[in-house]
Design a protein around this motif. Structure first.
Motif, PDB file in Angstrom:
ATOM      1  N   LEU A  99       0.939  -1.113   0.012  1.00 46.04           N
ATOM      2  CA  LEU A  99      -0.045   0.028  -0.111  1.00 46.04           C
ATOM      3  C   LEU A  99       0.978   1.348   0.082  1.00 46.04           C
ATOM      4  CD1 LEU A  99      -3.115   0.458   0.382  1.00 46.04           C
ATOM      5  CD2 LEU A  99      -2.459   1.068   2.864  1.00 46.04           C
ATOM      6  N   ILE A 100       0.245   2.487  -0.520  1.00 45.75           N
ATOM      7  CA  ILE A 100       1.071   3.406  -0.549  1.00 45.75           C
ATOM      8  C   ILE A 100       0.354   4.592   0.149  1.00 45.75           C
ATOM      9  CG2 ILE A 100       2.039   5.412  -1.901  1.00 45.75           C
ATOM     10  CD1 ILE A 100       2.728   3.149  -4.157  1.00 45.75           C
ATOM     11  N   LEU A 101       0.773   5.272   1.280  1.00 45.09           N
ATOM     12  CA  LEU A 101      -0.088   6.560   1.891  1.00 45.09           C
ATOM     13  C   LEU A 101       0.635   7.614   1.540  1.00 45.09           C
ATOM     14  CD1 LEU A 101      -1.758   7.256   4.067  1.00 45.09           C
ATOM     15  CD2 LEU A 101      -0.103   6.827   5.712  1.00 45.09           C
ATOM     16  N   ILE A 102      -0.155   8.497   0.962  1.00 42.76           N
ATOM     17  CA  ILE A 102       0.330   9.798   0.791  1.00 42.76           C
ATOM     18  C   ILE A 102      -0.507  11.065   1.848  1.00 42.76           C
ATOM     19  CG2 ILE A 102       0.473  11.779  -1.056  1.00 42.76           C
ATOM     20  CD1 ILE A 102      -0.227   9.659  -3.128  1.00 42.76           C
ATOM     21  N   VAL A 103       0.425  11.630   2.206  1.00 44.58           N
ATOM     22  CA  VAL A 103       0.203  12.531   3.280  1.00 44.58           C
ATOM     23  C   VAL A 103       0.536  14.103   2.938  1.00 44.58           C
ATOM     24  CG1 VAL A 103       0.035  10.928   5.486  1.00 44.58           C
ATOM     25  CG2 VAL A 103       2.161  12.398   4.810  1.00 44.58           C
ATOM     26  N   ASP A 104      -0.530  14.955   3.458  1.00 43.81           N
ATOM     27  CA  ASP A 104      -0.327  16.445   3.423  1.00 43.81           C
ATOM     28  C   ASP A 104      -0.205  16.992   1.920  1.00 43.81           C
ATOM     29  OD1 ASP A 104      -0.201  19.164   4.501  1.00 43.81           O
ATOM     30  OD2 ASP A 104       1.805  19.186   4.329  1.00 43.81           O
ATOM     31  N   THR A 105      -0.531  16.121   0.758  1.00 43.42           N
ATOM     32  CA  THR A 105      -0.700  16.766  -0.546  1.00 43.42           C
ATOM     33  C   THR A 105      -1.682  15.800  -1.390  1.00 43.42           C
ATOM     34  OG1 THR A 105       0.663  17.388  -2.637  1.00 43.42           O
ATOM     35  CG2 THR A 105       1.440  15.471  -1.323  1.00 43.42           C
ATOM     36  N   CYS A 106      -2.152  16.047  -2.464  1.00 42.20           N
ATOM     37  CA  CYS A 106      -2.960  15.327  -3.364  1.00 42.20           C
ATOM     38  C   CYS A 106      -2.674  15.945  -4.713  1.00 42.20           C
ATOM     39  CB  CYS A 106      -4.292  15.430  -2.855  1.00 42.20           C
ATOM     40  SG  CYS A 106      -5.299  13.677  -3.885  1.00 42.20           S
ATOM     41  N   THR A 107      -1.613  16.556  -4.838  1.00 38.25           N
ATOM     42  CA  THR A 107      -1.488  17.300  -6.216  1.00 38.25           C
ATOM     43  C   THR A 107      -0.248  16.775  -6.914  1.00 38.25           C
ATOM     44  OG1 THR A 107      -0.226  19.174  -5.521  1.00 38.25           O
ATOM     45  CG2 THR A 107      -2.511  19.346  -5.443  1.00 38.25           C
TER      46      THR A 107
END
Ligand SMILES: [Mn+2]
Length: 344
Positions: A99-107
């Motif tokens: 799994l890949i967790l991305i935090v504090d951005t979605c751009t």
């Protein structure tokens, strides 16, 4: 977690779905945005520590160098695995993760070269973010713009996982919360922010230590740069607009780096009449970097957008062609114009 303060406009997040997704993973890579700030690293570290307690092997991925001032957020005892993809030709992927967790951005703009890699793994991606701007990625996006910091969402995740807060987690979470809220003074602050802060301090986070690390580790060159900026300050529009500038000569004389202009706009803002503050800094290539801040009702993101830039209502930026006097002239006209249109 026990606090029941809710932010106005908070999103109802289905944390059970998020936890179910995590339960299926044994390895998780945690990404955050390039040029990371305390909220980015705080979210990454706290999530990593919590996932490990949950029985998952976390790997923190750095897309650009982490400022040395944030080193204190990485626990010495419980060292977390970190992969640096900051080189010229980083190899994606270093290995596969469940799994890949991305935090504090979605751009895309903030994840840049990792984007093709992330895009091809959309079904494996989980995002926690509190920004307004969003690009389509991932199958499970937790986006709550009412959160003052991404660490507020990470704290909710930790609660949903049933993991108790420890000192390292609390320190990382409070650093992100304090930094993103300007130490609890921005519009974004809600009862949830203060409620969480109380819990984090109770769990061992030390505000004085965090403040020293985040705010009292500047260089002497930076202080000299502040002197130069204040010397080059002019007031327009009956003291409502402050324009500061820093030339290449100012940077050379002080030895300060370009990122050390951070926070300079706060100084003129302390004046009661100040509504807009602009800082113009001349880059080595002669382009003029413009930082805009506002009090009250003036939307500086619109001004910045007019010059091809962007940002938030009270904090925005853009670039103008040099030389400095020409840029100052163009910008000043526009700022006085915006002031004329703003409701008093
Ligand atoms: Mn943030």
């Amino acid at each position: 977690m026990t606090h029941k303060f809710r932010a106005p406009g908070a999103v109802d997040v289905d944390w059970n779905r998020v936890v179910d997704r995590l339960k299926q993973a044994r390895t998780v890579a945690i990404f955050t945005h390039m040029r990371p700030d305390p909220d980015a690293i705080g979210s990454q570290v706290a999530a990593g520590l919590a996932l490990r307690k949950f029985g998952i092997t976390p790997t923190l991925v750095d897309l650009s160098p982490v400022p040395p001032a944030l080193d204190f957020l990485y626990p010495v005892q419980a060292s977390l695995e970190r992969i640096s993809l900051t080189g010229e030709n980083p190899h994606f992927p270093p290995r596969e993760f469940d799994l890949i967790l991305i935090v504090d951005t979605c751009t895309k703009a903030q994840l840049e070269r990792a984007w093709p890699y992330l895009e091809s793994r959309g079904s494996k991606i989980l995002v926690l973010d509190h920004h307004r701007t969003r690009d389509a990625i991932g199958s499970l996006i937790v986006a709550d713009v009412s959160a003052a910091a991404c660490t507020e969402l990470v704290a909710d995740l930790i609660e949903a996982l049933g993991i108790g807060l420890d000192q390292d987690m609390s320190t990382a979470l409070l650093a992100g919360l304090a930094a993103d809220t300007g130490w609890f003074r921005f519009d974004s602050v809600t009862p949830r922010s203060y409620g969480l802060a109380a819990q984090l301090v109770a769990a061992g986070a030390a505000p004085a230590r965090i403040y020293q690390n985040l705010a009292q580790r500047e260089s002497m060159a930076k202080l000299a740069l502040i002197q130069h900026a204040l010397q080059n300050l002019i007031w327009l529009g009956d003291g409502r607009v402050a324009v500061m500038e820093l030339s290449r000569a100012d940077f050379a004389a002080t030895g300060a780096a370009s990122f050390e202009t951070d926070g300079l706009t706060d100084y003129p803002m302390m004046v009661a009449t100040a509504v807009i503050v602009a800082l113009l800094s001349e880059a080595p290539d002669g382009v003029i970097r413009v930082n805009l801040r506002s009090k009250h009702t003036v939307d500086v993101s619109l001004i910045a957008a007019g010059f091809g830039g962007g940002g938030h209502i009270r904090a925005a930026g853009c670039r103008l062609p040099g030389p400095l006097p020409a840029a100052r002239e163009i910008l000043s006209t526009r700022l006085l114009d915006a002031l004329g249109q703003a409701p008093v």
